[in-house]
Motif scaffolding. Structure first.
Motif, PDB file in Angstrom:
ATOM      1  N   VAL A 140      43.017  44.665  35.639  1.00  0.00           N
ATOM      2  CA  VAL A 140      43.849  45.655  36.313  1.00  0.00           C
ATOM      3  C   VAL A 140      43.690  45.486  37.816  1.00  0.00           C
ATOM      4  N   SER A 141      44.805  45.534  38.522  1.00  0.00           N
ATOM      5  CA  SER A 141      44.779  45.492  39.982  1.00  0.00           C
ATOM      6  C   SER A 141      45.991  46.262  40.503  1.00  0.00           C
ATOM      7  N   PHE A 142      46.036  46.452  41.807  1.00  0.00           N
ATOM      8  CA  PHE A 142      47.126  47.174  42.455  1.00  0.00           C
ATOM      9  C   PHE A 142      47.604  46.390  43.668  1.00  0.00           C
ATOM     10  N   MET A 143      48.910  46.370  43.901  1.00  0.00           N
ATOM     11  CA  MET A 143      49.479  45.821  45.128  1.00  0.00           C
ATOM     12  C   MET A 143      49.557  46.972  46.125  1.00  0.00           C
ATOM     13  N   LEU A 144      48.841  46.818  47.260  1.00  0.00           N
ATOM     14  CA  LEU A 144      48.714  47.886  48.244  1.00  0.00           C
ATOM     15  C   LEU A 144      49.040  47.369  49.636  1.00  0.00           C
ATOM     16  N   SER A 145      49.469  48.268  50.493  1.00  0.00           N
ATOM     17  CA  SER A 145      49.578  47.994  51.926  1.00  0.00           C
ATOM     18  C   SER A 145      49.308  49.307  52.647  1.00  0.00           C
ATOM     19  N   PRO A 197      41.637  45.092  43.287  1.00  0.00           N
ATOM     20  CA  PRO A 197      40.557  44.404  43.969  1.00  0.00           C
ATOM     21  C   PRO A 197      40.737  42.898  43.869  1.00  0.00           C
ATOM     22  N   PRO A 198      40.197  42.136  44.824  1.00  0.00           N
ATOM     23  CA  PRO A 198      40.338  40.681  44.783  1.00  0.00           C
ATOM     24  C   PRO A 198      39.761  40.073  43.510  1.00  0.00           C
ATOM     25  N   ASP A 199      38.645  40.629  43.006  1.00  0.00           N
ATOM     26  CA  ASP A 199      38.023  40.107  41.781  1.00  0.00           C
ATOM     27  C   ASP A 199      38.542  40.789  40.520  1.00  0.00           C
ATOM     28  N   LYS A 200      39.527  41.653  40.644  1.00  0.00           N
ATOM     29  CA  LYS A 200      40.164  42.367  39.533  1.00  0.00           C
ATOM     30  C   LYS A 200      39.172  43.280  38.813  1.00  0.00           C
ATOM     31  N   LYS A 247      52.637  48.681  43.316  1.00  0.00           N
ATOM     32  CA  LYS A 247      52.670  48.587  41.848  1.00  0.00           C
ATOM     33  C   LYS A 247      51.275  48.403  41.305  1.00  0.00           C
ATOM     34  N   ALA A 248      51.146  48.751  40.038  1.00  0.00           N
ATOM     35  CA  ALA A 248      49.939  48.456  39.272  1.00  0.00           C
ATOM     36  C   ALA A 248      50.219  47.203  38.461  1.00  0.00           C
TER      37      ALA A 248
END
Length: 138
Positions: free
Chosen positions: A20-25, A68-71, A109-110
């Motif tokens: 699981v990760s998220f695209m963030l800005s 996160p970079p390492d998911k 997005k997730a």
């Protein structure tokens, strides 16, 4: 806001591993309060412990970055309920512990990726060659 609580759930297949990760800005003009870690959490099924990965958003700028970079890798549970081949993945992005005001985060997005892994895969939160699973935007 003083509490960040973004959560979701989706059906998944038992005995599969997911990341699981998220695209963030960050809004570069009006961002503040991101000095404390934010946590990505995920688990398969309603019981048991969440896998937690803290992330530092203090240096996040206007460009979209996957965190996160390492998911946040979630491994299958034990063989309980073996007759059922479906489970639910619960996941989220949280900062609800400090009660400090914060603003400017953009959540684009997730991402949930199914990772081809064996039933007894390791519980590492580091990427591997297996991390080329299919991507599911949630």
């Amino acid at each position: 806001m003083c509490w960040l609580d973004v959560s979701g759930e989706m059906p998944v297949t038992k005995w599969k591993t997911y990341e699981v990760s998220f695209m963030l800005s960050m809004n570069t003009e009006n961002s503040f309060g991101w000095d404390d870690p934010v946590t990505v959490m995920a688990r398969i099924g309603e019981e048991g412990e969440y896998t937690r990965v803290p992330i530092d958003l203090s240096k996040l700028k206007g460009e979209e970055v996957e965190f996160p970079p390492d998911k946040c890798r979630v491994e299958p549970k034990s063989e309980e309920n073996a007759k059922n081949d479906k489970e639910t993945l619960y996941f989220g992005l949280y900062e609800v512990w400090t009660n400090k005001w914060k603003g400017g985060l953009r959540i684009h997005k997730a991402i949930v990726r199914e990772i081809p892994a064996g039933k007894y895969a390791s519980t590492s939160n580091t990427p591997s060659d297996e991390s080329r699973g299919k991507e599911i935007a949630a």
